[in-house]
Motif scaffolding. Sequence first.
Motif, mmCIF file in Angstrom:
data_model
loop_
_atom_site.group_PDB
_atom_site.id
_atom_site.type_symbol
_atom_site.label_atom_id
_atom_site.label_comp_id
_atom_site.label_asym_id
_atom_site.label_seq_id
_atom_site.Cartn_x
_atom_site.Cartn_y
_atom_site.Cartn_z
ATOM 1 N N LEU A 129 -3.244 -15.541 6.469
ATOM 2 C CA LEU A 129 -3.256 -15.857 7.659
ATOM 3 C C LEU A 129 -3.472 -14.922 8.683
ATOM 4 O O LEU A 129 -4.235 -14.848 9.743
ATOM 5 N N LYS A 130 -2.983 -13.678 8.153
ATOM 6 C CA LYS A 130 -2.901 -12.523 9.212
ATOM 7 C C LYS A 130 -4.184 -11.702 8.986
ATOM 8 O O LYS A 130 -4.282 -10.645 9.710
ATOM 9 N N SER B 260 0.779 -16.824 4.128
ATOM 10 C CA SER B 260 1.383 -16.073 5.499
ATOM 11 C C SER B 260 0.575 -15.022 5.559
ATOM 12 O O SER B 260 0.058 -14.729 6.370
ATOM 13 N N THR B 261 0.442 -14.185 4.487
ATOM 14 C CA THR B 261 -0.285 -12.996 4.386
ATOM 15 C C THR B 261 -1.913 -12.971 4.657
ATOM 16 O O THR B 261 -2.432 -12.332 5.543
ATOM 17 N N CYS C 37 0.461 -9.536 -1.314
ATOM 18 C CA CYS C 37 1.248 -9.402 -0.129
ATOM 19 C C CYS C 37 1.497 -7.602 -0.240
ATOM 20 O O CYS C 37 1.926 -7.262 0.786
ATOM 21 N N VAL D 23 3.603 -19.603 -0.387
ATOM 22 C CA VAL D 23 4.098 -19.771 0.950
ATOM 23 C C VAL D 23 3.751 -18.208 1.605
ATOM 24 O O VAL D 23 3.204 -17.994 2.653
ATOM 25 N N SER D 24 4.283 -17.031 0.895
ATOM 26 C CA SER D 24 3.973 -15.754 1.335
ATOM 27 C C SER D 24 2.576 -15.241 1.269
ATOM 28 O O SER D 24 2.137 -14.536 2.307
#
Length: 313
Positions: free
Chosen positions: A226-227, A223-224, A127, A219-220
């Motif tokens: 998936l981007k 999320s990263t 991240c 979770v973070s």
Amino acid sequence: MGRRNTTQVPYFIFLGLTDSPEVQLVLFLLFLLIYLITVLGNVGMVLVIRLDVQLHTPMYFFLSHLSFLDLTYSTVITPKTLHNLLTSTKYISYMSCFTQMYIFVLLGASECILLSSMAYDRYVAICNPLHYPVVMSKRLCCSFILGSYFVGFMDSTVNVLYMSRLHFCGSNVIRHFFCDPSPILALSCTNTHEVEMMLFIGAGSTLLVSLITISVSYVSILSTILKITSNAGKRKAFSTCASHLLGVTTFHGTLMFAYLKPSKSYSLGKDKVASVFYAIVIPMLNPLIYSLRNKEVKNALIRIMQKDSRKIK
């Protein structure tokens, strides 16, 4: 003096895993093989990380300590278990039993916190990759390691202090194959409610802190990931976390099954299976998980072997 005589028994006797001599021999050979692989895998992991300069990073610094914990964790339980599988009298002195339990809890709690530190390391690497060298400094990594051992020390000290207050005035047969808190609690002839609550709070707090840290980190991370637009980039990011996530799932899953429940729900058969898994099998699996699924470790091993072969020539 009468009360003192009922407070401590001179020794405990393990019920063991089975009464069948044939099954005991099979288990001895199986556990011996597992222990040899555990020693070879974890010692090998530590040596490869120490010898290869390219692995001198925070991730592998944590991994070397995980291997040390797994090796020590297994050594506290497995050799005594192997000895008991070959003898008819499976006994352990009162002090040795509590010493085994103390070290076992210390290492288990330390590993929980260490796994959460490794999750945070992966979070920063994925991240915040540009700030990774600054954030994951040597000082912070050492603080995480010392913190994990400190938590383990506090958990085990509280555990044994409360357990040592129990009175044993009846059977001294532990319905298990090592000095685990739950079957020892079942032997006490006094009210164990307060001790159970303290042990539950201690184990629950350590597991909860570890699981929250790991969950928030992943979770973070998810999320990263998936981007990320590149499929290759996504696969690379997933591969760096897959081994750790697998190790976390197996270790925390069995611990939660074994400890986050009242002693009245203690099931001899199910808890023995869970205990065999987290005390004997998982220390063997971790180096396999982190080495077989890790190209950097494989490449480091190849470099070390090539360097040694050139020295021989």
